[in-house]
Scaffold this motif. Structure first.
Motif, PDB file in Angstrom:
ATOM      1  N   GLU A 227       0.833  -1.212   0.000  1.00  0.00           N
ATOM      2  CA  GLU A 227       0.000   0.000   0.000  1.00  0.00           C
ATOM      3  C   GLU A 227       0.864   1.257   0.000  1.00  0.00           C
ATOM      4  O   GLU A 227       0.524   2.248  -0.660  1.00  0.00           O
ATOM      5  CB  GLU A 227      -0.960  -0.024   1.180  1.00  0.00           C
ATOM      6  N   ALA A 228       1.983   1.232   0.711  1.00  0.00           N
ATOM      7  CA  ALA A 228       2.881   2.394   0.700  1.00  0.00           C
ATOM      8  C   ALA A 228       3.470   2.635  -0.693  1.00  0.00           C
ATOM      9  O   ALA A 228       3.782   3.773  -1.053  1.00  0.00           O
ATOM     10  CB  ALA A 228       4.008   2.193   1.710  1.00  0.00           C
ATOM     11  N   ALA A 229       3.594   1.557  -1.483  1.00  0.00           N
ATOM     12  CA  ALA A 229       4.137   1.667  -2.841  1.00  0.00           C
ATOM     13  C   ALA A 229       3.064   1.999  -3.874  1.00  0.00           C
ATOM     14  O   ALA A 229       3.375   2.100  -5.068  1.00  0.00           O
ATOM     15  CB  ALA A 229       4.828   0.367  -3.222  1.00  0.00           C
ATOM     16  N   GLY A 230       1.809   2.151  -3.435  1.00  0.00           N
ATOM     17  CA  GLY A 230       0.735   2.519  -4.347  1.00  0.00           C
ATOM     18  C   GLY A 230      -0.109   1.370  -4.842  1.00  0.00           C
ATOM     19  O   GLY A 230      -1.000   1.570  -5.687  1.00  0.00           O
ATOM     20  N   GLY A 231       0.138   0.150  -4.353  1.00  0.00           N
ATOM     21  CA  GLY A 231      -0.653  -1.001  -4.750  1.00  0.00           C
ATOM     22  C   GLY A 231      -1.894  -1.167  -3.891  1.00  0.00           C
ATOM     23  O   GLY A 231      -2.164  -0.374  -2.993  1.00  0.00           O
ATOM     24  N   LEU A 248      -5.708 -10.935  -2.518  1.00  0.00           N
ATOM     25  CA  LEU A 248      -5.451 -10.408  -3.855  1.00  0.00           C
ATOM     26  C   LEU A 248      -4.644  -9.126  -3.703  1.00  0.00           C
ATOM     27  O   LEU A 248      -5.130  -8.140  -3.148  1.00  0.00           O
ATOM     28  CB  LEU A 248      -6.765 -10.110  -4.592  1.00  0.00           C
ATOM     29  N   ALA A 249      -3.410  -9.148  -4.188  1.00  0.00           N
ATOM     30  CA  ALA A 249      -2.563  -7.957  -4.211  1.00  0.00           C
ATOM     31  C   ALA A 249      -2.354  -7.558  -5.662  1.00  0.00           C
ATOM     32  O   ALA A 249      -1.988  -8.397  -6.496  1.00  0.00           O
ATOM     33  CB  ALA A 249      -1.221  -8.240  -3.543  1.00  0.00           C
ATOM     34  N   ALA A 250      -2.585  -6.298  -5.965  1.00  0.00           N
ATOM     35  CA  ALA A 250      -2.488  -5.808  -7.339  1.00  0.00           C
ATOM     36  C   ALA A 250      -1.702  -4.510  -7.373  1.00  0.00           C
ATOM     37  O   ALA A 250      -1.714  -3.724  -6.418  1.00  0.00           O
ATOM     38  CB  ALA A 250      -3.875  -5.602  -7.937  1.00  0.00           C
ATOM     39  N   SER A 251      -1.064  -4.268  -8.504  1.00  0.00           N
ATOM     40  CA  SER A 251      -0.218  -3.084  -8.642  1.00  0.00           C
ATOM     41  C   SER A 251      -1.015  -1.806  -8.848  1.00  0.00           C
ATOM     42  O   SER A 251      -0.488  -0.712  -8.623  1.00  0.00           O
ATOM     43  CB  SER A 251       0.755  -3.273  -9.810  1.00  0.00           C
ATOM     44  N   SER A 252      -2.282  -1.918  -9.276  1.00  0.00           N
ATOM     45  CA  SER A 252      -3.087  -0.723  -9.547  1.00  0.00           C
ATOM     46  C   SER A 252      -4.550  -1.004  -9.244  1.00  0.00           C
ATOM     47  O   SER A 252      -4.998  -2.159  -9.310  1.00  0.00           O
ATOM     48  CB  SER A 252      -2.947  -0.302 -11.008  1.00  0.00           C
ATOM     49  N   PRO A 253      -5.330   0.028  -8.932  1.00  0.00           N
ATOM     50  CA  PRO A 253      -6.768  -0.166  -8.695  1.00  0.00           C
ATOM     51  C   PRO A 253      -7.489  -0.729  -9.920  1.00  0.00           C
ATOM     52  O   PRO A 253      -8.420  -1.538  -9.777  1.00  0.00           O
ATOM     53  CB  PRO A 253      -7.261   1.244  -8.361  1.00  0.00           C
ATOM     54  N   GLU A 254      -7.067  -0.329 -11.108  1.00  0.00           N
ATOM     55  CA  GLU A 254      -7.728  -0.801 -12.326  1.00  0.00           C
ATOM     56  C   GLU A 254      -7.525  -2.302 -12.521  1.00  0.00           C
ATOM     57  O   GLU A 254      -8.478  -3.042 -12.818  1.00  0.00           O
ATOM     58  CB  GLU A 254      -7.188  -0.041 -13.547  1.00  0.00           C
ATOM     59  N   LEU A 255      -6.308  -2.767 -12.349  1.00  0.00           N
ATOM     60  CA  LEU A 255      -6.041  -4.196 -12.490  1.00  0.00           C
ATOM     61  C   LEU A 255      -6.717  -4.981 -11.365  1.00  0.00           C
ATOM     62  O   LEU A 255      -7.254  -6.074 -11.590  1.00  0.00           O
ATOM     63  CB  LEU A 255      -4.534  -4.444 -12.486  1.00  0.00           C
ATOM     64  N   HIS A 256      -6.705  -4.423 -10.178  1.00  0.00           N
ATOM     65  CA  HIS A 256      -7.379  -5.059  -9.045  1.00  0.00           C
ATOM     66  C   HIS A 256      -8.849  -5.283  -9.351  1.00  0.00           C
ATOM     67  O   HIS A 256      -9.398  -6.375  -9.105  1.00  0.00           O
ATOM     68  CB  HIS A 256      -7.214  -4.186  -7.799  1.00  0.00           C
ATOM     69  N   ALA A 257      -9.530  -4.292  -9.902  1.00  0.00           N
ATOM     70  CA  ALA A 257     -10.965  -4.397 -10.199  1.00  0.00           C
ATOM     71  C   ALA A 257     -11.222  -5.486 -11.241  1.00  0.00           C
ATOM     72  O   ALA A 257     -12.186  -6.265 -11.135  1.00  0.00           O
ATOM     73  CB  ALA A 257     -11.508  -3.062 -10.683  1.00  0.00           C
ATOM     74  N   LYS A 258     -10.376  -5.554 -12.266  1.00  0.00           N
ATOM     75  CA  LYS A 258     -10.523  -6.576 -13.297  1.00  0.00           C
ATOM     76  C   LYS A 258     -10.381  -7.965 -12.723  1.00  0.00           C
ATOM     77  O   LYS A 258     -11.193  -8.877 -12.988  1.00  0.00           O
ATOM     78  CB  LYS A 258      -9.497  -6.329 -14.397  1.00  0.00           C
ATOM     79  N   VAL A 259      -9.360  -8.186 -11.912  1.00  0.00           N
ATOM     80  CA  VAL A 259      -9.083  -9.507 -11.356  1.00  0.00           C
ATOM     81  C   VAL A 259     -10.146  -9.896 -10.329  1.00  0.00           C
ATOM     82  O   VAL A 259     -10.568 -11.056 -10.251  1.00  0.00           O
ATOM     83  CB  VAL A 259      -7.684  -9.556 -10.745  1.00  0.00           C
ATOM     84  N   LEU A 260     -10.617  -8.921  -9.572  1.00  0.00           N
ATOM     85  CA  LEU A 260     -11.675  -9.178  -8.595  1.00  0.00           C
ATOM     86  C   LEU A 260     -12.906  -9.765  -9.280  1.00  0.00           C
ATOM     87  O   LEU A 260     -13.514 -10.727  -8.789  1.00  0.00           O
ATOM     88  CB  LEU A 260     -12.023  -7.888  -7.867  1.00  0.00           C
ATOM     89  N   SER A 261     -13.258  -9.217 -10.432  1.00  0.00           N
ATOM     90  CA  SER A 261     -14.448  -9.712 -11.140  1.00  0.00           C
ATOM     91  C   SER A 261     -14.229 -11.144 -11.631  1.00  0.00           C
ATOM     92  O   SER A 261     -15.167 -11.968 -11.611  1.00  0.00           O
ATOM     93  CB  SER A 261     -14.790  -8.793 -12.316  1.00  0.00           C
ATOM     94  N   LEU A 262     -13.030 -11.486 -12.049  1.00  0.00           N
ATOM     95  CA  LEU A 262     -12.742 -12.851 -12.490  1.00  0.00           C
ATOM     96  C   LEU A 262     -12.747 -13.838 -11.313  1.00  0.00           C
ATOM     97  O   LEU A 262     -13.258 -14.951 -11.440  1.00  0.00           O
ATOM     98  CB  LEU A 262     -11.390 -12.899 -13.190  1.00  0.00           C
TER      99      LEU A 262
END
Length: 265
Positions: A227-231, A248-262
Motif C-alpha cells: 500500500e505504501a508503494a501505491g498497490g 489479492l494484491a495488485a499493482s493498480s486499482p484498475e487491475l485489481h478491479a478486473k481480477v476481482l471480477s474474475l
C-alpha cells in the motif's frame, strides 16, 4: 490510531532492530548441514525449524525491552496482549519450505498494527540482505543495489500482467478454479516465491499476487509495504484482509478491479 512523529520514529527504529536480530538468527542455520524440521500439520507438510523459533524469540526479547506495552502476535509463540493499542505481527520465517530448500525467497515479516490494520511493515530477505519497508511515510528498499523508492507498476491490461502465487493448487478446488480464470488471461504465472512475491510487486517488478489460506502474520507486513508503494491488497471480495484468508494484491486499482471480477466468477 494516530501516532506522533516521535513515536513513528521509534516504531520504525524498533522494527529495524527486530529485522536485524532476526536476520542474524536465521542465517545461523540457513544452508547448514543437518538442519531438520518438525511438521506442524498431519495432512500436509508445514515445517517449523529451530531457526523459526530462535528468530521469533529474539524479536520478542527486543520488544520486551523497547515496547513492553505493545501486543504481539507471532506465528510460533502465539499472542501476547498489550495496553498501547498497537500490536506487532511477526512471521519469523515466511517460506520455511524455501528456507529448508536453500532458496533465497523466504523472508522475515514484521508489521505493527492498530485496530484498523497494519500501519507499517518490513519484508526482510536476510541472505541477500534486501529489506523492503512501507508505512508511516516510508516506501523504500535497501539492498545489494543500494537504496530506492518503492513504486508499484502503473495500470496495465491483465494480458500484460505477471502473476505470482506460492502453490499451484491455491487452496480449495473452488479457489483453484477461480485462480485459473485469472491465470489463463495473464501474460505469465510463476509459483513458489512466498513473501518475496509481495516485495517484488511493491518494487514494480510484477503485477499480481493471489493466494488463499493465509494467516495475519503472513499478510500484514506485505499489506503495509504494498500500500505504501501505491498497490492495492484486499480479500477476493474487495474487503480488508489483514486477518488473512484469500488475498489479492495488485499493482493498480484498475487491475485489481478486473481480477476481482474474475475471481468472483
Amino acid at each position: 490510531m494516530r501516532v506522533t512523529a516521535e513515536e513513528a520514529a521509534d516504531l520504525v527504529a524498533t522494527a529495524h532492530a527486530l529485522a536485524d536480530v532476526a536476520r542474524q538468527a536465521t542465517l545461523l542455520h540457513f544452508r547448514q548441514a543437518g538442519l531438520s524440521a518438525e511438521n506442524k500439520e498431519s495432512d500436509r507438510f508445514d515445517p517449523v525449524t529451530v531457526a523459526d523459533r530462535l528468530s521469533e524469540e529474539r524479536m520478542r526479547e527486543i520488544l520486551a525491552q523497547r515496547r513492553p506495552h505493545d501486543g504481539i502476535h507471532g506465528e510460533e509463540f502465539g499472542a501476547k496482549s498489550g495496553t498501547s493499542g498497537l500490536t506487532w505481527v511477526l512471521d519469523p520465517i515466511d517460506g520455511t519450505r524455501g528456507y529448508l530448500s536453500g532458496t533465497p525467497t523466504w523472508g522475515v515479516l514484521i508489521a505493527v498494527s492498530d485496530a484498523s490494520g497494519p500501519i507499517y511493515g518490513i519484508i526482510d530477505q536476510p541472505y541477500i540482505q534486501e529489506r523492503f519497508e512501507g508505512g508511516l511515510g516510508r516506501a523504500e528498499v535497501n539492498g545489494p543495489m543500494g537504496r530506492a523508492t518503492l513504486k508499484a507498476r502503473p495500470a496495465r491490461a491483465l494480458s500484460e500482467a505477471i502473476l505470482f502465487s506460492t502453490f499451484p493448487e491455491v487452496g480449495t478446488e473452488a479457489e483453484g478454479a477461480a485462480f485459473r480464470r485469472v491465470s489463463r488471461e495473464a501474460k505469465l504465472t510463476r509459483y513458489g516465491m512466498d513473501c518475496y512475491a509481495y516485495a517484488l510487486l511493491a518494487a514494480g517488478q510484477i503485477d499480481l499476487v493471489i493466494e488463499a489460506g493465509l494467516q495475519a502474520y503472513d499478510v500484514q507486513a506485505p499489506i503495509a509495504v504494498i500500500e505504501a508503494a501505491g498497490g492495492v491488497v484486499t480479500d477476493w471480495q474487495g474487503n480488508p484482509v489483514h486477518q488473512g484468508g484469500q488475498v489479492l494484491a495488485a499493482s493498480s486499482p484498475e487491475l485489481h478491479a478486473k481480477v476481482l471480477s474474475l475471481l468472483q466468477g
